[in-house]
Design a protein around this motif. Structure first.
Motif, PDB file in Angstrom:
ATOM      1  N   ARG A 116     -79.648 -40.449 -59.710  1.00  0.00           N
ATOM      2  CA  ARG A 116     -79.903 -41.068 -58.455  1.00  0.00           C
ATOM      3  C   ARG A 116     -78.926 -42.364 -58.241  1.00  0.00           C
ATOM      4  O   ARG A 116     -78.411 -42.708 -57.265  1.00  0.00           O
ATOM      5  N   ASN A 120     -76.305 -42.758 -55.134  1.00  0.00           N
ATOM      6  CA  ASN A 120     -76.571 -44.037 -54.286  1.00  0.00           C
ATOM      7  C   ASN A 120     -75.206 -44.779 -54.275  1.00  0.00           C
ATOM      8  O   ASN A 120     -74.754 -45.283 -53.197  1.00  0.00           O
ATOM      9  N   GLU A 123     -73.033 -42.927 -51.765  1.00  0.00           N
ATOM     10  CA  GLU A 123     -73.574 -43.157 -50.379  1.00  0.00           C
ATOM     11  C   GLU A 123     -73.096 -44.478 -49.789  1.00  0.00           C
ATOM     12  O   GLU A 123     -72.611 -44.838 -48.715  1.00  0.00           O
ATOM     13  N   THR A 124     -73.288 -45.323 -50.646  1.00  0.00           N
ATOM     14  CA  THR A 124     -73.119 -46.829 -50.412  1.00  0.00           C
ATOM     15  C   THR A 124     -71.639 -47.296 -50.479  1.00  0.00           C
ATOM     16  O   THR A 124     -71.414 -48.235 -49.845  1.00  0.00           O
TER      17      THR A 124
END
Length: 158
Positions: A116, A120, A123-124
Motif C-alpha cells: 500500500r 500510494n 499515485e501521489t
C-alpha cells in the motif's frame, strides 16, 4: 616497467565522437514525431526551443499515439488495484516469520502495508504522468528514457 598515465577525455570530445550515433537515431524520431505529435520532439537550438512546428494533415497518428500509451499505462499500473504482491514462498515465509519472531499472519500484514505504501507513493508523486509521457515517446519515436534519481522525483526525457 613504468606505467603510463591514464588518458583523459573531455566531455566535449566524447560528445563529438558519439554525435553521429545520436543523429542516426534522432532523424527518424523527428520524422515520426512530426507525423504524429510534433510537440513530443521540440527542436532546440542554442538553448531556445523552436516555435515553428509542422502540423500533420490529420489527427489519426496523434489519436493512436495518445490511445496506445494510455492503454499500456492502465495495463501496467491499474487504477485502484495492486499491480504487484509481496508474498514469499511458504517455506520462506515461515522462516522469515521465525527469524523476525512474529506470526506468519503478522508478516503478511506487514508486506501488505509495504504494498500500500509503494502504490500510494506512485499515485501521489506524479509518476503516472511522467511514465505516460515516456510511453508516448516510446510509441511515437521508438525511444524513451526515464531517469529515477536516488533522491527526488522521476523525470522523463526523449
Amino acid at each position: 616497467m613504468s606505467q603510463s598515465a591514464p588518458q583523459t577525455v573531455t566531455a566535449e570530445a566524447s560528445y563529438q565522437r558519439l554525435k553521429s550515433d545520436r543523429n542516426a537515431a534522432e532523424s527518424p524520431a523527428k520524422q515520426c514525431a512530426t507525423l504524429t505529435l510534433p510537440t513530443l520532439y521540440k527542436e532546440v537550438s542554442k538553448g531556445k526551443s523552436s516555435s515553428s512546428r509542422t502540423t500533420p494533415y490529420q489527427g489519426t497518428g496523434a489519436r493512436c499515439v495518445n490511445s496506445a500509451p494510455a492503454r499500456f499505462l492502465l495495463a501496467l499500473f491499474p487504477v485502484n488495484a495492486n499491480f504487484f504482491k509481496l508474498s514469499p514462498d511458504g517455506m520462506d515465509a515461515q522462516a522469515l516469520a521465525e527469524q523476525a519472531g512474529i506470526q506468519q499472519g503478522e508478516l503478511e500484514m506487514g508486506l501488505a502495508e509495504i504494498e500500500r505504501t509503494v502504490i500510494n507513493d506512485i499515485e501521489t508523486s506524479g509518476m503516472r504522468g511522467k511514465i505516460s509521457l515516456a510511453l508516448k515517446h516510446l510509441v511515437a519515436t521508438g525511444n524513451g528514457f526515464l531517469y529515477i534519481p536516488d533522491e527526488g522525483t522521476l523525470s522523463s526525457t526523449r
